[in-house]
Design a protein around this motif. Structure first.
Motif, mmCIF file in Angstrom:
data_model
loop_
_atom_site.group_PDB
_atom_site.id
_atom_site.type_symbol
_atom_site.label_atom_id
_atom_site.label_comp_id
_atom_site.label_asym_id
_atom_site.label_seq_id
_atom_site.Cartn_x
_atom_site.Cartn_y
_atom_site.Cartn_z
ATOM 1 N N THR B 93 47.741 26.655 -62.602
ATOM 2 C CA THR B 93 46.760 27.126 -61.595
ATOM 3 C C THR B 93 47.072 27.505 -60.221
ATOM 4 O OG1 THR B 93 46.705 24.684 -60.726
ATOM 5 C CG2 THR B 93 45.497 24.907 -62.470
ATOM 6 N N HIS B 128 46.984 29.963 -65.676
ATOM 7 C CA HIS B 128 45.884 29.731 -66.414
ATOM 8 C C HIS B 128 44.519 29.956 -65.735
ATOM 9 C CE1 HIS B 128 43.553 29.223 -70.167
ATOM 10 N NE2 HIS B 128 42.738 28.281 -69.450
ATOM 11 N N ARG B 129 44.552 29.597 -64.463
ATOM 12 C CA ARG B 129 43.312 29.370 -63.744
ATOM 13 C C ARG B 129 43.671 29.862 -62.150
ATOM 14 N NH1 ARG B 129 38.869 26.136 -63.120
ATOM 15 N NH2 ARG B 129 38.715 25.282 -60.986
ATOM 16 N N GLU B 153 31.618 27.367 -59.981
ATOM 17 C CA GLU B 153 31.837 25.979 -60.691
ATOM 18 C C GLU B 153 31.031 24.824 -59.942
ATOM 19 O OE1 GLU B 153 35.665 26.935 -63.277
ATOM 20 O OE2 GLU B 153 36.108 25.857 -61.536
ATOM 21 N N LEU B 175 39.413 32.141 -65.393
ATOM 22 C CA LEU B 175 40.332 31.741 -66.322
ATOM 23 C C LEU B 175 41.170 33.113 -66.818
ATOM 24 C CD1 LEU B 175 38.335 29.062 -68.163
ATOM 25 C CD2 LEU B 175 39.750 28.903 -66.054
ATOM 26 N N VAL C 155 32.385 21.121 -61.947
ATOM 27 C CA VAL C 155 33.148 21.104 -62.996
ATOM 28 C C VAL C 155 34.103 22.311 -63.112
ATOM 29 C CG1 VAL C 155 33.459 21.033 -65.495
ATOM 30 C CG2 VAL C 155 31.503 20.287 -64.400
ATOM 31 N N LEU C 156 35.599 21.786 -62.760
ATOM 32 C CA LEU C 156 36.661 22.788 -62.832
ATOM 33 C C LEU C 156 36.905 22.874 -64.140
ATOM 34 C CD1 LEU C 156 38.518 20.926 -59.791
ATOM 35 C CD2 LEU C 156 36.580 22.676 -59.826
ATOM 36 N N ARG C 157 36.951 24.261 -64.563
ATOM 37 C CA ARG C 157 36.908 24.486 -65.947
ATOM 38 C C ARG C 157 38.353 24.705 -66.362
ATOM 39 N NH1 ARG C 157 34.857 29.723 -66.837
ATOM 40 N NH2 ARG C 157 35.576 30.127 -64.570
ATOM 41 N N GLU C 158 38.688 23.954 -67.631
ATOM 42 C CA GLU C 158 40.146 24.006 -67.893
ATOM 43 C C GLU C 158 41.240 23.689 -67.024
ATOM 44 O OE1 GLU C 158 40.544 27.588 -70.439
ATOM 45 O OE2 GLU C 158 38.674 27.308 -71.196
ATOM 46 N N ASN C 159 40.973 23.035 -65.975
ATOM 47 C CA ASN C 159 41.775 22.544 -64.905
ATOM 48 C C ASN C 159 43.114 21.812 -65.017
ATOM 49 O OD1 ASN C 159 42.105 22.903 -61.758
ATOM 50 N ND2 ASN C 159 41.964 20.587 -62.222
ATOM 51 N N PRO C 161 46.023 20.344 -67.280
ATOM 52 C CA PRO C 161 46.869 20.154 -68.675
ATOM 53 C C PRO C 161 47.248 18.866 -68.518
ATOM 54 C CG PRO C 161 48.094 21.426 -66.909
ATOM 55 C CD PRO C 161 46.916 20.790 -66.184
ATOM 56 N N ARG C 166 44.444 21.481 -72.008
ATOM 57 C CA ARG C 166 43.835 21.606 -70.845
ATOM 58 C C ARG C 166 42.101 21.301 -70.953
ATOM 59 N NH1 ARG C 166 47.041 25.150 -67.845
ATOM 60 N NH2 ARG C 166 45.400 24.741 -66.145
#
Lengths: 192, 192, 192, 192, 192, 192
Positions: B93, B128-129, B153, B175, C155-159, C161, C166
């Protein structure tokens, strides 16, 4: 993110940073014999940790403005680099250096990269004197100094212990006015 | 030594390092009112020492691979920049950000620079982010997030105290797969 | 030397310091599966050195006033804890968090401990905003946020791991006026 | 968040941390003459920066487990404190000390606080020996040592330069078995 | 480069620096049993790294003027040393100590070296008080304190854990006026 | 505590440490004009803090074995000194230097002190090469190099900016075998 062309053959100068330690190590593994013949770099970079530590040391020099390191890529492969081993802005002096893996030798890559580097040192940073130290047995390195228009100022006798033998170190240097004259830049003109 | 074109109008992205503190301060002095309306940067950089300290902090982040800072030059003048305020390679991130002096606003410079930056983050570094935090009152910054294809978000309520007032902070993010899809890069392909 | 009762069942909140690394590790060993399902703490604390390092990091945060860590003891056994992962006094914000071993779950210990912690953050230290980040799959943690009267802000998506996957991160927060209103403290009154 | 009662008169022992520097300074200002008669603390804490630095030094000692500092509050006012100036867990030794503003003198607060502190040192931490150093002219401090059941082990002649005069330093100490015997704790029993 | 004669038998006091770690370790190996009977030094210096670390710690103390270490050579062999374990110039106090390998015992080397050291502490540096701490079971060390004209000021009971046993520590000290009187130096005269 | 005679005229070489900053500053004040003509030392040491910092830097070099500094006293007055500005034990090289106040010039003090220093570097420490850098306008310094049997190896053009002018720097050096031959020490013999 950054790349400066070194000429028509696709070679480029780019930043070389700690996160590139794997790529740097793979390059050093390819060139270990050749690079290590005259300088300690090859022996110093022997695994991922030492590769990262070496690049980190130069990143710290960049942060404190006391040195720089750049890589030379040819067709997308890291094949060598140029560096400012030391840089003393207050004193107006710097020591430049280089390394190359054998597959990329003979094309003038180092000379081209050094021209960019010294242009930056002299024209952008305003330093007065750029040194080049080479083993007196390192003919290719001395040839670079000569091609860069440097003057041979002396020989430090038995100065450099390398793989069990002490070799003489030649000191070459170019001064800002000399550099500008050779490059055709009128004295007094300094760009960014 | 390095400059990447941001388009046909001569704007460029370049490294911005501690030795450029004077240039950075002069730029901040020109844009202080505008830059400082929504973010703390303008207040933090108020003299040569604080300018140098700010740039040094980012040079240290670069050395430890936890952040980056680049400047935008237009016709040879530093007019703004983009940065990775944080970067967590293990977590995949990063948080991106920007600033601009008013003379350079309205030309899409920030969006263009951010595209380069996020390309590097996603394609070269494999993160990824990428997050983007902006005051909910900072319409231009939010417009950049939208133009970059980011998703809103959430809103961190009364999160950011600035010049005596607490403002809400919008969180936007993109993403890697979204970024690649929007840029037309087939998933699974990663260049350098 | 210090212990604050968490209620009638004998549970207590106490300082948790580096010298307690053995006790902390034994606790983490008991709760490793349960604690580690959603957060990295269990993986980070895997032997005596890492236990000591984790506690030392929080002792250093306490010294610099940028974080805090407290343990929950039940019948004399360390069963969990609450913490301020970050704390920015100048900005008036903090991020709270928690962990618990399974034997102590279901009794509301975390909620009780968090009330003490947030009371301190809001009433004693005068911060304005307390965040709570939780994996969207971590139902018990989200239930705590809800019980604490926090608002879900995004909501922090796929934040995050964690163990190869994720996950989304929910952001919850409570502001000082909200906290005081819910606790029945008249606004403007701040004790020590 | 933490407070341990020192008895029926409402006095309490609490953590005393760097963020409480203002409160600590105000207290020291009230007690400066009295506190400073025999020890250097009053002179060392003369403004907000030095107050913060003093508390920070002890927070760092806590983090490295080499010292501790606690405050005594009476009716909500900070009136003094006890400390472990040094603490050597490997050697099993510590040096305890104290200070008090005059308004709180004569009530046995220091003795009560020291009992808590030494209980922790001996019973919780398992150290073997607690020292107490006092100027031979500091009758109240020596009285505390005597009340704590310590033994006078020697006098360091002209050891302590304070406000231009060198005074003798009395060394008192109590050993863990002595402490337990006096407190009625059977030897071999150690709680938490 | 420096050596001060300790008398007619060829013994000398010399600086003992980190680069002499091998020589120091060999000496400690010869004297390990004897040196280690009462003090921790022998256990602390058990290989080249620990020998270098010990000497480096004292070199750092010299740089910060908080301690000193000197070696005693007899016929060109390092056989022992004297040191200032602590040195507090502002307070005017220091703690001296010594060690010796058995082959050199019985010749008064330590006493002679300590006289030089205390002369320097008192006459050159102007400190007021030099302490000497010794296990009450370390008869030779106590004999040195007595020969140096020190006064026994007290006994720290069960103060020093060494090889599994806690021993009492005797505190001896000499004050500057006493030292000068015993050495026949008129008070008020201080050389360099 | 240590002093090595430099000859029959009572001059001595002694350690020069941070606590001697006042004496060092007074000496530099006496010699400021003379010392400062060719080297930066005089400008660098202009008050007590800078004097202490300079001596501290060399004490740190001694601790890390990367440099040394010694003073020359004549009739009990500090009149100059010699130093190892750098020292690279692994590479077997060092750079020596000196300074002197004018009252002590013309007596060969520097040459005598340098002989002691280089003896130590070559015979005790086993280094191979000792350099001497001097402004080409600093005739007395060059005369010392010549008297020490050094060889002039080169001239670094416009290398040294001093008080607004860039001067050439001559590089002189002596190698260990040369030093031993000139001193009449049979090769292969190394004492302590």
């Amino acid at each position: 993110m950054f790349a400066t062309s070194l000429g028509d053959d696709g070679a480029e100068l780019r930043p070389l940073e700690p996160w590139q330690a794997e790529e740097f190590l793979a390059h050093m593994d390819r060139g270990r014999e050749f690079v290590g013949e005259h300088i300690a770099l090859a022996d110093a970079v022997h695994d991922l940790d030492s590769a990262r530590a070496f690049l980190r040391a130069y990143a710290d020099k960049a942060a404190s403005d006391t040195g720089r390191l750049y890589g030379i890529w040819s067709d997308g492969t890291l094949v060598g680099g140029v560096l400012l081993r030391t840089m003393d802005v207050a004193a107006g002096t710097a020591e430049a250096g280089c390394w190359l893996e054998p597959s990329a030798a003979g094309r003038g890559l180092i000379t081209r990269a050094c021209r960019l580097l010294i242009d930056w040192v002299v024209e952008v940073r305003g330093l007065h004197r750029v040194e080049w130290l080479a083993s007196s047995e390192n003919a290719p390195s001395i040839a670079v100094a000569r091609r860069l228009g440097m003057t041979r100022e002396g020989v430090l006798r038995e100065n450099y212990p390398h793989r069990g033998v002490r070799t003489d170190t030649e000191v070459w240097a170019v001064l800002a006015p000399e550099w500008r004259a050779a490059r055709g830049v009128p004295s007094g003109v300094r760009g960014a």
